[in-house]
Design a protein around this motif. Structure first.
Motif, PDB file in Angstrom:
ATOM      1  N   VAL A   1     -87.834  30.436 -49.995  1.00 24.21           N
ATOM      2  CA  VAL A   1     -87.877  30.442 -51.455  1.00 24.21           C
ATOM      3  C   VAL A   1     -87.998  29.010 -51.972  1.00 24.21           C
ATOM      4  O   VAL A   1     -87.210  28.143 -51.587  1.00 24.21           O
ATOM      5  CB  VAL A   1     -86.588  31.089 -52.026  1.00 24.21           C
TER       6      VAL A   1
ATOM      7  N   ASN B   1     -89.069  30.235 -57.002  1.00 26.84           N
ATOM      8  CA  ASN B   1     -89.549  31.621 -57.099  1.00 26.84           C
ATOM      9  C   ASN B   1     -88.592  32.515 -57.890  1.00 26.84           C
ATOM     10  O   ASN B   1     -88.550  33.718 -57.672  1.00 26.84           O
ATOM     11  CB  ASN B   1     -89.750  32.217 -55.703  1.00 26.84           C
TER      12      ASN B   1
ATOM     13  N   SER C   1     -89.871  35.982 -59.282  1.00 26.01           N
ATOM     14  CA  SER C   1     -90.375  37.072 -58.427  1.00 26.01           C
ATOM     15  C   SER C   1     -89.330  37.675 -57.496  1.00 26.01           C
ATOM     16  O   SER C   1     -89.589  38.697 -56.856  1.00 26.01           O
ATOM     17  CB  SER C   1     -91.558  36.572 -57.594  1.00 26.01           C
TER      18      SER C   1
ATOM     19  N   SER D   1     -83.286  29.728 -58.679  1.00 19.37           N
ATOM     20  CA  SER D   1     -83.596  30.741 -57.660  1.00 19.37           C
ATOM     21  C   SER D   1     -82.349  31.162 -56.884  1.00 19.37           C
ATOM     22  O   SER D   1     -82.148  32.351 -56.604  1.00 19.37           O
ATOM     23  CB  SER D   1     -84.643  30.214 -56.667  1.00 19.37           C
TER      24      SER D   1
ATOM     25  N   SER E   1     -93.653  35.432 -47.832  1.00 14.86           N
ATOM     26  CA  SER E   1     -93.475  34.504 -48.947  1.00 14.86           C
ATOM     27  C   SER E   1     -92.805  35.214 -50.114  1.00 14.86           C
ATOM     28  O   SER E   1     -92.965  36.417 -50.300  1.00 14.86           O
ATOM     29  CB  SER E   1     -94.827  33.947 -49.394  1.00 14.86           C
TER      30      SER E   1
ATOM     31  N   ASP F   1     -93.540  34.715 -53.240  1.00 14.27           N
ATOM     32  CA  ASP F   1     -94.395  34.695 -54.437  1.00 14.27           C
ATOM     33  C   ASP F   1     -95.188  35.982 -54.673  1.00 14.27           C
ATOM     34  O   ASP F   1     -96.000  36.059 -55.582  1.00 14.27           O
ATOM     35  CB  ASP F   1     -95.362  33.516 -54.379  1.00 14.27           C
TER      36      ASP F   1
END
Length: 196
Positions: free
Chosen positions: A14, A17, A20, A53, A98, A100
């Protein structure tokens, strides 16, 4: 009779992010529900994001005992973040994805089946990228050079979303290599592979 392998660790590096993470978590939970024999753990590794995050990760972990959050002391990059997650994970296999949402978590069900068939590495190979022209161009050149100079086994579109067996996890965490790419190192290990 072989030992039943059903615990899967999802490793998520991370870096900025925050927006998301909840959606990614919810989609991974739906994948887990669709595969009831699977036992899932999720390992978020925050590579020193400054956007909150880790607050989101802590919130998710407080609601779900399957979730582990790791916060690195500074920004080390995706390679180190992934290795930190692999070092702490307990699964019979590990998935690196990932944060994202560039790669659809729903592909994981198909990857899990390929792993159960005996493949030690299952790569989600990209057919196209949802990024700007220059990023796509540089990615194409990078993977072309990688194939020419390092290994022809690198898929043309590359891959960032991969499932690896516990044997591969153990090799990667024992090597202590820092001057390479993780996906290149996974290919270098030479274990049996499949693509989705």
């Amino acid at each position: 009779m072989g030992i039943k392998k059903d615990k899967v660790s999802i490793i998520i590096p991370v870096y900025y992010n925050k927006e998301s993470l909840e959606e990614l978590y919810a989609r991974l939970c739906r994948v887990s529900e669709a595969n009831p024999s699977m036992k899932m753990e999720i390992v978020f590794v925050d590579d020193y994001s400054r956007d909150g995050s880790f607050d989101v990760i802590r919130s998710i972990a407080s609601r779900d005992s399957r979730v582990l959050g790791i916060k690195l002391s500074r920004n080390y990059g995706s390679f180190v973040a992934c290795l930190a997650g692999l070092t702490r994970c307990a699964g019979d296999c590990a998935v690196i994805i990932s944060a994202d949402l560039q790669d659809p978590p729903e592909l994981f069900s198909e990857m899990y089946k390929k792993w159960q068939e005996g493949n030690k590495v299952v790569m989600a190979v990209r057919n196209r990228r949802q990024e700007g022209f220059l990023k796509v161009l540089f990615a194409r050149v990078y993977y072309m050079m990688f194939r020419l100079l390092i290994t022809k086994d690198m898929p043309k579109g590359g891959f960032d979303f991969v499932l690896i067996d516990r044997q591969v996890v153990d090799v990667l965490t024992a090597i202590q290599e820092k001057n390479t790419t993780l996906m290149g190192l996974i290919l270098w290990t030479g274990f049996s592979r499949a693509e989705v």
